[in-house]
Design a protein around this motif. Structure first.
Motif, mmCIF file in Angstrom:
data_model
loop_
_atom_site.group_PDB
_atom_site.id
_atom_site.type_symbol
_atom_site.label_atom_id
_atom_site.label_comp_id
_atom_site.label_asym_id
_atom_site.label_seq_id
_atom_site.Cartn_x
_atom_site.Cartn_y
_atom_site.Cartn_z
ATOM 1 N N ILE A 391 0.865 -1.187 0.000
ATOM 2 C CA ILE A 391 0.000 0.000 0.000
ATOM 3 C C ILE A 391 0.901 1.237 0.000
ATOM 4 O O ILE A 391 1.030 1.935 1.021
ATOM 5 N N PRO A 392 1.552 1.526 -1.130
ATOM 6 C CA PRO A 392 2.519 2.635 -1.169
ATOM 7 C C PRO A 392 1.895 4.004 -0.940
ATOM 8 O O PRO A 392 2.603 4.945 -0.587
ATOM 9 N N THR A 393 0.587 4.116 -1.125
ATOM 10 C CA THR A 393 -0.082 5.412 -0.926
ATOM 11 C C THR A 393 -0.734 5.530 0.445
ATOM 12 O O THR A 393 -1.542 6.437 0.676
ATOM 13 N N LEU A 394 -0.395 4.631 1.347
ATOM 14 C CA LEU A 394 -0.978 4.669 2.694
ATOM 15 C C LEU A 394 -0.763 6.037 3.332
ATOM 16 O O LEU A 394 0.330 6.609 3.278
ATOM 17 N N ARG A 395 -1.812 6.558 3.959
ATOM 18 C CA ARG A 395 -1.704 7.861 4.626
ATOM 19 C C ARG A 395 -2.720 7.938 5.762
ATOM 20 O O ARG A 395 -3.673 7.146 5.811
ATOM 21 N N LEU A 396 -2.503 8.886 6.645
ATOM 22 C CA LEU A 396 -3.447 9.102 7.739
ATOM 23 C C LEU A 396 -4.791 9.575 7.198
ATOM 24 O O LEU A 396 -4.841 10.375 6.264
ATOM 25 N N ALA A 397 -5.857 9.098 7.816
ATOM 26 C CA ALA A 397 -7.199 9.553 7.446
ATOM 27 C C ALA A 397 -7.699 10.589 8.439
ATOM 28 O O ALA A 397 -8.891 10.910 8.467
ATOM 29 N N THR A 398 -6.798 11.123 9.251
ATOM 30 C CA THR A 398 -7.121 12.158 10.230
ATOM 31 C C THR A 398 -5.876 13.012 10.410
ATOM 32 O O THR A 398 -4.898 12.859 9.676
ATOM 33 N N THR A 399 -5.885 13.897 11.369
ATOM 34 C CA THR A 399 -4.705 14.692 11.674
ATOM 35 C C THR A 399 -4.033 14.141 12.923
ATOM 36 O O THR A 399 -4.674 13.479 13.750
ATOM 37 N N LEU A 400 -2.740 14.438 13.073
ATOM 38 C CA LEU A 400 -1.982 13.871 14.188
ATOM 39 C C LEU A 400 -2.596 14.238 15.535
ATOM 40 O O LEU A 400 -2.639 13.409 16.447
ATOM 41 N N ASP A 401 -3.100 15.453 15.666
ATOM 42 C CA ASP A 401 -3.653 15.882 16.947
ATOM 43 C C ASP A 401 -4.964 15.178 17.297
ATOM 44 O O ASP A 401 -5.420 15.248 18.436
ATOM 45 N N GLN A 402 -5.551 14.474 16.328
ATOM 46 C CA GLN A 402 -6.787 13.728 16.572
ATOM 47 C C GLN A 402 -6.541 12.252 16.860
ATOM 48 O O GLN A 402 -7.474 11.511 17.167
ATOM 49 N N VAL A 403 -5.297 11.810 16.761
ATOM 50 C CA VAL A 403 -4.983 10.411 17.028
ATOM 51 C C VAL A 403 -4.989 10.178 18.544
ATOM 52 O O VAL A 403 -4.320 10.895 19.294
ATOM 53 N N PRO A 404 -5.735 9.183 19.053
ATOM 54 C CA PRO A 404 -5.801 8.935 20.503
ATOM 55 C C PRO A 404 -4.603 8.117 20.995
ATOM 56 O O PRO A 404 -4.531 6.909 20.809
ATOM 57 N N PHE A 405 -3.653 8.791 21.616
ATOM 58 C CA PHE A 405 -2.462 8.123 22.140
ATOM 59 C C PHE A 405 -2.753 7.498 23.500
ATOM 60 O O PHE A 405 -3.611 7.967 24.251
ATOM 61 N N LYS A 406 -1.986 6.469 23.843
ATOM 62 C CA LYS A 406 -2.175 5.742 25.102
ATOM 63 C C LYS A 406 -1.377 6.403 26.220
ATOM 64 O O LYS A 406 -0.412 5.831 26.745
ATOM 65 N N HIS A 407 -1.798 7.573 26.618
ATOM 66 C CA HIS A 407 -1.106 8.259 27.704
ATOM 67 C C HIS A 407 -1.347 7.587 29.049
ATOM 68 O O HIS A 407 -0.641 7.886 30.019
ATOM 69 N N ASP A 408 -2.328 6.711 29.131
ATOM 70 C CA ASP A 408 -2.632 6.021 30.387
ATOM 71 C C ASP A 408 -2.015 4.635 30.446
ATOM 72 O O ASP A 408 -2.295 3.877 31.362
ATOM 73 N N GLY A 409 -1.171 4.307 29.488
ATOM 74 C CA GLY A 409 -0.644 2.950 29.424
ATOM 75 C C GLY A 409 0.820 2.855 29.798
ATOM 76 O O GLY A 409 1.616 3.754 29.523
ATOM 77 N N GLY A 410 1.198 1.754 30.430
ATOM 78 C CA GLY A 410 2.600 1.478 30.677
ATOM 79 C C GLY A 410 3.305 1.072 29.406
ATOM 80 O O GLY A 410 4.530 1.170 29.299
ATOM 81 N N VAL A 411 2.549 0.573 28.439
ATOM 82 C CA VAL A 411 3.057 0.317 27.095
ATOM 83 C C VAL A 411 2.427 1.365 26.187
ATOM 84 O O VAL A 411 1.208 1.425 26.049
ATOM 85 N N TYR A 412 3.259 2.182 25.571
ATOM 86 C CA TYR A 412 2.775 3.331 24.817
ATOM 87 C C TYR A 412 2.357 2.911 23.415
ATOM 88 O O TYR A 412 2.900 1.974 22.834
ATOM 89 N N GLY A 413 1.394 3.630 22.876
ATOM 90 C CA GLY A 413 0.930 3.357 21.526
ATOM 91 C C GLY A 413 -0.248 4.243 21.201
ATOM 92 O O GLY A 413 -0.395 5.339 21.746
ATOM 93 N N VAL A 414 -1.111 3.758 20.318
ATOM 94 C CA VAL A 414 -2.325 4.487 19.963
ATOM 95 C C VAL A 414 -3.506 3.529 20.076
ATOM 96 O O VAL A 414 -3.386 2.342 19.809
ATOM 97 N N TYR A 415 -4.633 4.079 20.488
ATOM 98 C CA TYR A 415 -5.841 3.259 20.581
ATOM 99 C C TYR A 415 -6.439 2.989 19.205
ATOM 100 O O TYR A 415 -6.989 1.909 18.958
ATOM 101 N N GLU A 416 -6.341 3.950 18.337
ATOM 102 C CA GLU A 416 -6.853 3.823 16.963
ATOM 103 C C GLU A 416 -5.883 4.528 16.021
ATOM 104 O O GLU A 416 -5.207 5.475 16.413
ATOM 105 N N LEU A 417 -5.835 4.049 14.782
ATOM 106 C CA LEU A 417 -5.023 4.721 13.773
ATOM 107 C C LEU A 417 -5.768 4.676 12.429
ATOM 108 O O LEU A 417 -5.588 3.757 11.627
#
Length: 421
Positions: A391-417
């Motif tokens: 998928i060479p044209t893969l891109r975000l379907a939202t903006t970075l500030d709208q991505v829900p990061f796991k600030h409450d997790g001991g393992v960091y990541g995103v809840y959705e992408l």
């Protein structure tokens, strides 16, 4: 003055820099918390304050981290007084035995040698590099099938749900001998175990549910053995090498660590690459067989998703970096900061896929370094390469500030992408 009183008088001489875990800067979601970065600039050792008011040592620099993580005077045993439990993702406060948890805590990662080494050796063979490489074609098929399914979607897709989470879950299930049809049970309870904000009671219930499930699986493997890790553990229980509780707790560790960390790295690493298009273009176009390997190591360094640190307690006095860690004092080794130490990694805040980052501490260091790192490396290599090739044209379907990061997790990541192409 007695030695005991002299030691007591020095405790707390270094004032804590603030509460731990620390708060990230929302505008810089890939970077460690600014409070930690400031502490690193000031020195290798400081203190932080936990929710119970204790103030363990906080190790910020790479050289001191490697030194301490290989020092036998630091214990990983979470039952020792002084161990910095509050805020820990994997606390020993599981209580009871059997379905309510096991007395050994979160298995051998919270033990010291020789018991740590004895239990770890029982599950080392499946994670050796040669065996992991033999799994690569099967992992490639899992990845291709998931991407095939993604490409049939009409509109944006959540990469976490469609790709990042099922891929390592399917792989670890095959390796361990866990039916993937039960993935909802282990994924939902795993999320609770790595959530900083989950209560002790919630974590006790989650680990109890997993232990109960794995006790049942071990009984099944005893009656119907196969060529997988849980069948081997069942044989060891029969032979008297392991108790049922110890085997179940080892299973919890392997199952949780085997999918949660890799799933978060796939999603967060994909997001980091999308946000660094120059580096992504290198990965897509450069004809260098070694670039993929170095790219994975650099992403592991740059992101370092285990953000609650490596926790230890001193069993003897340790002099380091002009300070003395006294016996009985807790220690938190902030490997996310160590991997951004400019003394170890020049220009550390730059994502450079060509960097030689193999000496990072994302998997820890010393005898407790991550058992599953060969598997994680191979999975990430296949996951990133195939995703961006197909998928060479893969891109975000939202903006970075709208991505829900796991600030409450001991393992960091995103809840959705959300992504599209």
């Amino acid at each position: 003055m007695s030695i005991a009183k002299e030691q007591e008088s020095t405790r707390g001489a270094v004032k804590p820099i603030g509460a731990f875990p620390m708060t990230r800067e929302a505008r810089c979601p890939f970077d460690p918390p600014p409070t930690g970065r400031a502490a690193q600039e000031a020195g290798a050792l400081t203190r932080v304050e936990l929710s119970d008011g204790t103030t363990p040592w906080f190790i910020t620099r790479y050289a001191e981290q490697r030194s301490l993580l290989s020092d036998p005077r630091l214990s990983a045993d979470s039952t020792r007084p002084g161990y910095p439990v509050p805020g820990s993702s994997y606390s020993n406060d599981t209580g009871g035995s059997g379905a309510e948890g096991a007395s050994s805590g979160f298995s051998f990662i919270l033990m010291d040698d020789p018991e740590h080494a004895r239990l770890r050796r029982m599950v080392t063979a499946p994670f050796m590099v040669k065996r992991i490489e033999a799994m690569r074609p099967g992992v490639q098929k899992i990845v291709d099938d998931l991407i095939d399914d993604m490409l049939t979607a009409d509109g944006p897709v959540d990469l976490v749900e469609a790709y990042a989470l099922p891929m390592p879950s399917l792989v670890i299930c095959q390796l361990l001998g866990v039916p993937y049809s039960d993935h909802d049970l282990f994924q939902s309870n795993s999320k609770i175990l790595i959530n900083r904000e989950a209560s002790v009671e919630q974590k006790r219930h989650a680990i109890g549910a997993l232990v109960q499930y794995l006790h049942g699986l071990l009984r099944t493997k005893t009656e119907h053995p196969a060529e997988d890790v849980f069948s081997d553990l069942a044989r060891r229980v029969q032979a008297g090498d392991l108790t049922g509780d110890d085997a179940a707790m080892m299973g919890v560790l392997l199952l949780v660590a085997g999918h949660e960390t890799t799933a978060n790295m796939i999603a967060l690493g994909t997001l980091a690459l999308l946000e660094h298009p120059d580096q992504l273009e290198r990965l897509r176009t450069e004809d260098d067989p070694g670039l993929l390997t170095s790219a994975v190591e650099e992403l592991l360094r740059y992101l370092t998703i285990t953000h609650d640190g490596r926790k230890r307690v001193a069993t003897d006095d340790i002099e380091i970096a002009g300070e003395v860690i006294r016996a009985g004092e807790g220690v938190i080794v902030a490997t996310d900061l160590g991997n951004r130490d400019p003394e170890a990694f020049p220009d550390p805040d730059t994502l450079d896929l060509g960097r030689d980052a193999r000496h990072h501490v994302a998997f820890g260091f010393g005898v407790h370094q991550c058992l599953g790192q060969p598997l994680a490396r191979m999975e990430l290599q296949v996951a990133y390469r195939t995703l961006f090739q197909r998928i060479p044209t893969l891109r975000l379907a939202t903006t970075l500030d709208q991505v829900p990061f796991k600030h409450d997790g001991g393992v960091y990541g995103v809840y959705e992408l959300p992504v599209t192409w």
